[in-house]
Design a protein around this motif. Structure first.
Motif, PDB file in Angstrom:
ATOM      1  N   ASN A 153       0.797  -1.240   0.000  1.00 54.80           N
ATOM      2  CA  ASN A 153       0.000   0.000   0.000  1.00 54.80           C
ATOM      3  C   ASN A 153       0.822   1.279   0.000  1.00 54.80           C
ATOM      4  O   ASN A 153       0.255   2.366   0.140  1.00 54.80           O
ATOM      5  CB  ASN A 153      -0.948   0.077   1.205  1.00 54.80           C
ATOM      6  N   TYR A 179      -6.229  -2.186  -0.724  1.00 55.13           N
ATOM      7  CA  TYR A 179      -6.175  -3.357   0.153  1.00 55.13           C
ATOM      8  C   TYR A 179      -4.754  -3.925   0.179  1.00 55.13           C
ATOM      9  O   TYR A 179      -3.990  -3.717  -0.766  1.00 55.13           O
ATOM     10  CB  TYR A 179      -7.165  -4.420  -0.333  1.00 55.13           C
ATOM     11  N   SER A 207      -0.286  -3.533  11.413  1.00 54.08           N
ATOM     12  CA  SER A 207      -1.199  -2.602  10.734  1.00 54.08           C
ATOM     13  C   SER A 207      -2.619  -2.752  11.268  1.00 54.08           C
ATOM     14  O   SER A 207      -3.121  -3.877  11.420  1.00 54.08           O
ATOM     15  CB  SER A 207      -1.196  -2.885   9.233  1.00 54.08           C
ATOM     16  N   LEU A 209      -5.126  -2.255   9.628  1.00 59.94           N
ATOM     17  CA  LEU A 209      -5.952  -2.799   8.538  1.00 59.94           C
ATOM     18  C   LEU A 209      -6.188  -4.301   8.731  1.00 59.94           C
ATOM     19  O   LEU A 209      -7.211  -4.837   8.315  1.00 59.94           O
ATOM     20  CB  LEU A 209      -5.297  -2.544   7.174  1.00 59.94           C
ATOM     21  N   ILE A 217     -11.769  -0.763   6.131  1.00 58.85           N
ATOM     22  CA  ILE A 217     -10.495  -0.363   5.508  1.00 58.85           C
ATOM     23  C   ILE A 217     -10.749   0.868   4.644  1.00 58.85           C
ATOM     24  O   ILE A 217     -10.008   1.848   4.681  1.00 58.85           O
ATOM     25  CB  ILE A 217      -9.888  -1.517   4.666  1.00 58.85           C
ATOM     26  N   THR A 221      -9.062   4.765   5.419  1.00 60.20           N
ATOM     27  CA  THR A 221      -7.979   5.137   4.505  1.00 60.20           C
ATOM     28  C   THR A 221      -8.228   6.539   3.942  1.00 60.20           C
ATOM     29  O   THR A 221      -9.216   6.750   3.232  1.00 60.20           O
ATOM     30  CB  THR A 221      -7.904   4.122   3.334  1.00 60.20           C
ATOM     31  N   ASP A 295      -1.243   2.820  10.291  1.00 56.46           N
ATOM     32  CA  ASP A 295      -2.258   2.819   9.230  1.00 56.46           C
ATOM     33  C   ASP A 295      -3.595   3.433   9.650  1.00 56.46           C
ATOM     34  O   ASP A 295      -4.584   3.314   8.919  1.00 56.46           O
ATOM     35  CB  ASP A 295      -2.495   1.419   8.641  1.00 56.46           C
TER      36      ASP A 295
END
Ligand SMILES: Nc1nc2c(ncn2[C@@H]2O[C@H](COP(=O)(O)OP(=O)(O)OP(=O)(O)O)[C@@H](O)[C@H]2O)c(=O)[nH]1
Ligand SMILES: [Mg+2]
Length: 324
Positions: A153, A179, A207, A209, A217, A221, A295
């Motif tokens: 990412n 993702y 993370s 995520l 997610i 983000t 994240d």
């Protein structure tokens, strides 16, 4: 017969081609996972692991030029010492407030490591500093293999797509997504006689995520310039960050939180029990430190203070010098 998907670099079986009679050449060269991700936004987990990705990085020749790509929202320079000839590329500058100066970010990195030939701050989305970066690729990378490496990412494939678009006549497009583990194998492209190689990003067990479903997610983000949120903290109390994280404070303080604009932050009293069953970590901060929740966000503190953070147990939370 086995061939490679042009979108993610994974090996694909050619038997699947039978379903592709109505597709154009670009669509035909994609595996089913990339096709669905690109056309319907459907994400499918992969069986490949960090070990598989590390093996790919272990095979990078010593004399290759390595473009170490790391997002400004998640600066991770942990793996940089593995490589000899490195250009650091800090991506996603468009997500930080416009007032943030590049030299400050470069200063921050140069205090963490000196293991690089050069450094560039870019935004692939806004085409920011890509001409400058491309000149550096030509300066250091002519006649060499140029590997793009970094965490998942961080924006490696998006950057390579932008370089293809800006500096070549190719129509090739690597699959990208928000993702984890979008690129699954090496992907080679030639741009202005430079041999550029995309690699799968490394995964981080810390993370946030990893603890979220696909919808969440998307929510956490950031996709637009972050509007920092400043709080004057008085006496004691708690902040809830989107019902995922709780922060307890015990002194007056001024703090600024950098996270996706749509996420909610609410004030509650110290006595409120919300999220108190999550794992608690206590920090005794010196002045001018950030707390980073991997994240999700970073929080800028200016004064010394004691802070408690409640978060899902696997999430990596760490302290660094102020980035901004
Ligand atoms: N705002 C913004 N988003 C970016 C930028 N570069 C990449 N992204 C986004 O970041 C996410 C990840 O991008 P990818 O290019 O797939 O990242 P990657 O490093 O190739 O990821 P892996 O293939 O999993 O290793 C995507 O949602 C991109 O749109 C940028 O400069 N600005
Ligand atoms: Mg990729």
């Amino acid at each position: 017969m086995i061939k490679k998907c042009l979108g993610c670099g994974a090996s694909i079986q050619v038997e699947h081609e039978k379903n592709k009679e109505n597709m154009n050449n670009i669509e035909r060269s994609l595996c089913e996972r990339c096709f669905k991700l690109k056309n319907y936004g459907e994400y499918k987990n992969t069986n490949l692991t960090n070990e598989d990705y590390q093996k790919i990085l272990d095979k990078i020749p010593k004399d290759a030029l390595v473009i170490y790509v790391t997002s400004l929202l998640n600066i991770n320079l942990k793996y940089i010492n593995r490589f000899d000839n490195v250009i650091i590329v800090l991506t996603k500058k468009d997500l930080l407030p416009k007032s943030v100066k590049d030299y400050k970010l470069i200063n921050y990195v140069s205090k963490v490591t000196d293991k690089y030939l050069d450094i560039e701050i870019i935004s692939s989305i806004k085409n920011y500093n890509l001409d400058s970066l491309f000149s550096k690729l030509k300066k250091y990378g002519r006649g060499k293999e140029i590997y793009f490496v970094g965490m998942t990412n961080s924006g490696k494939s998006t950057l390579i797509n932008k370089l293809i678009k800006n500096y070549s006549n190719e129509k090739k497009e690597i699959t990208t997504s928000m993702y984890p583990s979008t690129t699954l194998g090496k992907i080679e492209v030639c741009i202005d006689n430079l041999k550029i190689i995309d690699t799968p990003g490394l995964l981080s067990s810390g993370s946030i995520l990893n603890t979220l479903n696909i919808q969440d997610i998307k929510r956490v983000t950031p996709t637009k310039e972050i509007k920092p949120r400043s709080y004057q903290l008085k006496n004691t109390g708690s902040l809830l960050i989107d019902d995922i994280i709780r922060l307890n404070y015990y002194n007056d303080n001024n703090i600024t939180i950098y996270l996706a604009n749509s996420l909610k932050i609410t004030r509650i009293s110290l006595g409120n029990q919300k999220l108190k069953d999550s794992k608690k970590t206590t920090f005794n901060l010196e002045k001018n430190k950030d707390i980073v929740i991997e994240d999700l966000c970073f929080i800028k503190f200016t004064n010394e203070c004691k802070i408690e953070i409640y978060a899902p147990s696997s999430v990596n939370i760490y302290v660094r010098d102020n980035l901004i």
